[in-house]
Design an enzyme around this catalytic site. Structure first.
Site, mmCIF file in Angstrom:
data_model
loop_
_atom_site.group_PDB
_atom_site.id
_atom_site.type_symbol
_atom_site.label_atom_id
_atom_site.label_comp_id
_atom_site.label_asym_id
_atom_site.label_seq_id
_atom_site.Cartn_x
_atom_site.Cartn_y
_atom_site.Cartn_z
ATOM 1 C CD GLU A 137 3.627 -0.396 4.127
ATOM 2 O OE1 GLU A 137 2.978 0.446 3.507
ATOM 3 O OE2 GLU A 137 4.822 -0.648 3.875
ATOM 4 N N GLY A 142 11.141 -3.420 -2.284
ATOM 5 C CA GLY A 142 10.500 -4.737 -2.357
ATOM 6 C C GLY A 142 10.407 -5.485 -1.042
ATOM 7 C CG ASN A 178 5.188 -4.135 2.021
ATOM 8 O OD1 ASN A 178 4.531 -4.584 2.960
ATOM 9 N ND2 ASN A 178 5.669 -2.896 2.021
ATOM 10 C CG LEU A 206 6.311 4.416 -6.628
ATOM 11 C CD1 LEU A 206 7.527 5.284 -6.361
ATOM 12 C CD2 LEU A 206 5.342 4.484 -5.451
ATOM 13 C CG ASP A 232 -3.661 6.450 -3.313
ATOM 14 O OD1 ASP A 232 -3.207 5.312 -3.540
ATOM 15 O OD2 ASP A 232 -2.961 7.463 -3.227
ATOM 16 C CG HIS A 266 -1.662 5.064 0.425
ATOM 17 N ND1 HIS A 266 -1.007 5.566 -0.669
ATOM 18 C CD2 HIS A 266 -1.782 6.089 1.304
ATOM 19 C CE1 HIS A 266 -0.755 6.849 -0.476
ATOM 20 N NE2 HIS A 266 -1.218 7.194 0.711
#
Ligand code: GAR
Length: 192
Positions: free
Chosen positions: A173, A12, A14, A84, A144, A103
């Site tokens: 990211e 977590g 991000n 996921l 994706d 991604h």
């Protein structure tokens, strides 16, 4: 003001970065965090920000219960940050063009089922790639494959380990994801 939900399955980092970024934003606020994993670090990180957390299993996701939770919290934009599982069709259709995923590679390379987290970085190192990066894209019913919104790349040194590559990608990211979300939301607002 957009009401954002974040889905995640892991640590977590991000999610926390996004929670912090939008804490005092005039564009959006994170109102809900959802995870399929009871032990995921994302749960404690969400609680640091006082944001409610929903833990769900596959049945609840497939039966519409998760969508109901999004509706009851009046969520109008969804962010996948290390989530996921594939989202079910009902959620993808309800939030068409309103779900972003990050991604940890330069799609279309190193995407698809099974390509997540360290699996991606190990494959990139095994193939002796000279660069990798991040892709932020809209979510469709396939892994994706939605339209790419943003990419950035970073060089890989020949002696980088998969862990070192992961660190470089994580830095990208954290640097970009919140501001790309804000930019997409601002753009969406001007279309509505
Ligand atoms: C991130 O690197 C994200 O790109 C990746 O999982 C990590 C989650 O880290 N997502 C995927 O691999 C999706 N295919 P975090 O839980 O610390 O944010």
């Amino acid at each position: 003001m957009y009401r954002v939900a974040i889905f995640g399955s892991g640590s977590g980092t991000n999610a926390q970065n996004i929670l912090k970024y939008f804490e005092e934003s005039e564009v959006a606020r994170v109102h809900l965090v959802l995870t399929n994993k009871r032990s995921a670090g994302i749960i404690d990180r969400a609680r640091l920000y006082g944001v409610p957390v929903v833990v769900f299993d596959r049945d609840q996701m497939e039966s519409g219960t998760v969508l109901e939770r999004l509706e009851s919290h009046k969520i109008d934009f969804v962010v996948l940050a290390g989530f996921l599982w594939k989202l079910p069709v009902d959620i993808v259709q309800r939030f068409e063009n309103k779900i972003l995923n990050i991604h940890p590679a330069l799609l279309p390379d190193y995407g698809g089922e099974g390509m997540y987290g360290m699996n991606v970085h190990r494959a990139v190192v095994e193939n002796e790639e000279e660069e990798t990066g991040i892709t932020i894209h809209y979510v469709t019913e396939e892994y994706d494959e939605g339209e790419v919104v943003f990419q950035d790349s970073v060089e890989i040194d020949p002696d980088d380990t998969a862990e070192e590559v992961a660190g470089k990608v994580q830095e990208l990211e954290h640097r970009h994801f919140p501001s790309v979300i804000e930019w997409v939301l601002t753009d969406l607002g001007s279309d509505e």
